[in-house]
Design a protein around this motif. Structure first.
Motif, PDB file in Angstrom:
ATOM      1  N   THR A  40       0.820  -1.459  -0.147  1.00  0.00           N
ATOM      2  CA  THR A  40      -0.284   0.004  -0.080  1.00  0.00           C
ATOM      3  C   THR A  40       0.877   1.324   0.004  1.00  0.00           C
ATOM      4  O   THR A  40       0.184   2.339   0.204  1.00  0.00           O
ATOM      5  CB  THR A  40      -1.098   0.074   1.270  1.00  0.00           C
ATOM      6  N   VAL A  41       1.980   1.073  -0.145  1.00  0.00           N
ATOM      7  CA  VAL A  41       2.983   2.370   0.156  1.00  0.00           C
ATOM      8  C   VAL A  41       3.256   2.711  -1.460  1.00  0.00           C
ATOM      9  O   VAL A  41       3.572   2.007  -2.373  1.00  0.00           O
ATOM     10  CB  VAL A  41       4.371   1.883   0.560  1.00  0.00           C
ATOM     11  N   ALA A  42       3.221   4.046  -1.436  1.00  0.00           N
ATOM     12  CA  ALA A  42       3.634   4.484  -2.992  1.00  0.00           C
ATOM     13  C   ALA A  42       4.958   4.445  -3.406  1.00  0.00           C
ATOM     14  O   ALA A  42       5.721   4.326  -2.640  1.00  0.00           O
ATOM     15  CB  ALA A  42       3.348   6.042  -2.953  1.00  0.00           C
ATOM     16  N   ASP A  43       5.116   4.247  -4.926  1.00  0.00           N
ATOM     17  CA  ASP A  43       6.565   3.919  -5.248  1.00  0.00           C
ATOM     18  C   ASP A  43       7.575   4.815  -5.025  1.00  0.00           C
ATOM     19  O   ASP A  43       8.589   4.706  -4.558  1.00  0.00           O
ATOM     20  CB  ASP A  43       6.453   3.446  -6.590  1.00  0.00           C
ATOM     21  N   GLY A  44       6.999   6.225  -5.056  1.00  0.00           N
ATOM     22  CA  GLY A  44       7.862   7.217  -4.437  1.00  0.00           C
ATOM     23  C   GLY A  44       8.459   7.380  -3.180  1.00  0.00           C
ATOM     24  O   GLY A  44       9.758   7.715  -2.852  1.00  0.00           O
ATOM     25  N   GLU A  45       7.959   6.374  -2.277  1.00  0.00           N
ATOM     26  CA  GLU A  45       8.245   6.490  -0.911  1.00  0.00           C
ATOM     27  C   GLU A  45       9.455   5.569  -0.770  1.00  0.00           C
ATOM     28  O   GLU A  45      10.309   5.768   0.206  1.00  0.00           O
ATOM     29  CB  GLU A  45       6.944   5.992   0.098  1.00  0.00           C
ATOM     30  N   TRP A  46       9.851   4.782  -1.609  1.00  0.00           N
ATOM     31  CA  TRP A  46      10.865   3.964  -1.572  1.00  0.00           C
ATOM     32  C   TRP A  46      11.948   4.523  -2.269  1.00  0.00           C
ATOM     33  O   TRP A  46      13.066   3.961  -2.116  1.00  0.00           O
ATOM     34  CB  TRP A  46      10.548   2.475  -2.048  1.00  0.00           C
ATOM     35  N   THR A  47      11.815   5.791  -2.753  1.00  0.00           N
ATOM     36  CA  THR A  47      13.127   6.280  -3.447  1.00  0.00           C
ATOM     37  C   THR A  47      14.392   6.501  -2.639  1.00  0.00           C
ATOM     38  O   THR A  47      15.353   6.067  -3.239  1.00  0.00           O
ATOM     39  CB  THR A  47      12.657   7.579  -3.928  1.00  0.00           C
ATOM     40  N   ASP A  48      14.362   6.766  -1.410  1.00  0.00           N
ATOM     41  CA  ASP A  48      15.433   6.970  -0.560  1.00  0.00           C
ATOM     42  C   ASP A  48      15.448   5.919   0.551  1.00  0.00           C
ATOM     43  O   ASP A  48      16.524   5.872   1.438  1.00  0.00           O
ATOM     44  CB  ASP A  48      15.237   8.509   0.273  1.00  0.00           C
TER      45      ASP A  48
END
Length: 101
Positions: A40-48
């Motif tokens: 349920t986590v948006a892809d952009g939240e994994w960027t860092d």
């Protein structure tokens, strides 16, 4: 120091009968509402995101003021990890300050 006691196994608190009886759409609804569910986590939240092993632990003998230890022990299990986290935060701030100079 070893006490000769074996640690108590963690008690399973899952209500398996209730879970097995739950309709699939209810399971999906609960999973979708779970903020800790990676799906349920948006892809952009994994960027860092950083994936790596924690630093190796080193066993040392250290003496602390009794009230300091009592303060951390009040939080229950894991007091040594909390003490380590405070020391790490202090270290990281000092290192960041040193790099600014």
């Amino acid at each position: 120091m070893a006490t000769g006691k074996r640690p108590e196994p963690t008690r399973d608190r899952t209500d398996w009968a209730r879970l097995r009886a739950m309709p699939e759409d209810e399971v999906e609804r609960i999973a979708d509402a779970d903020r800790d569910n990676p799906a349920t986590v948006a892809d952009g939240e994994w960027t860092d995101a950083f994936v790596g092993l924690p630093p190796a632990k080193v066993s040392v003998h250290a003496s602390f003021d009794g009230d300091v230890v009592a303060f951390f022990k009040r939080g229950g299990k894991g007091y040594q990890s909390r003490m380590n986290a405070v020391l790490r935060q202090y270290m990281e701030r000092r290192l960041a300050e040193d790099q600014k100079r």
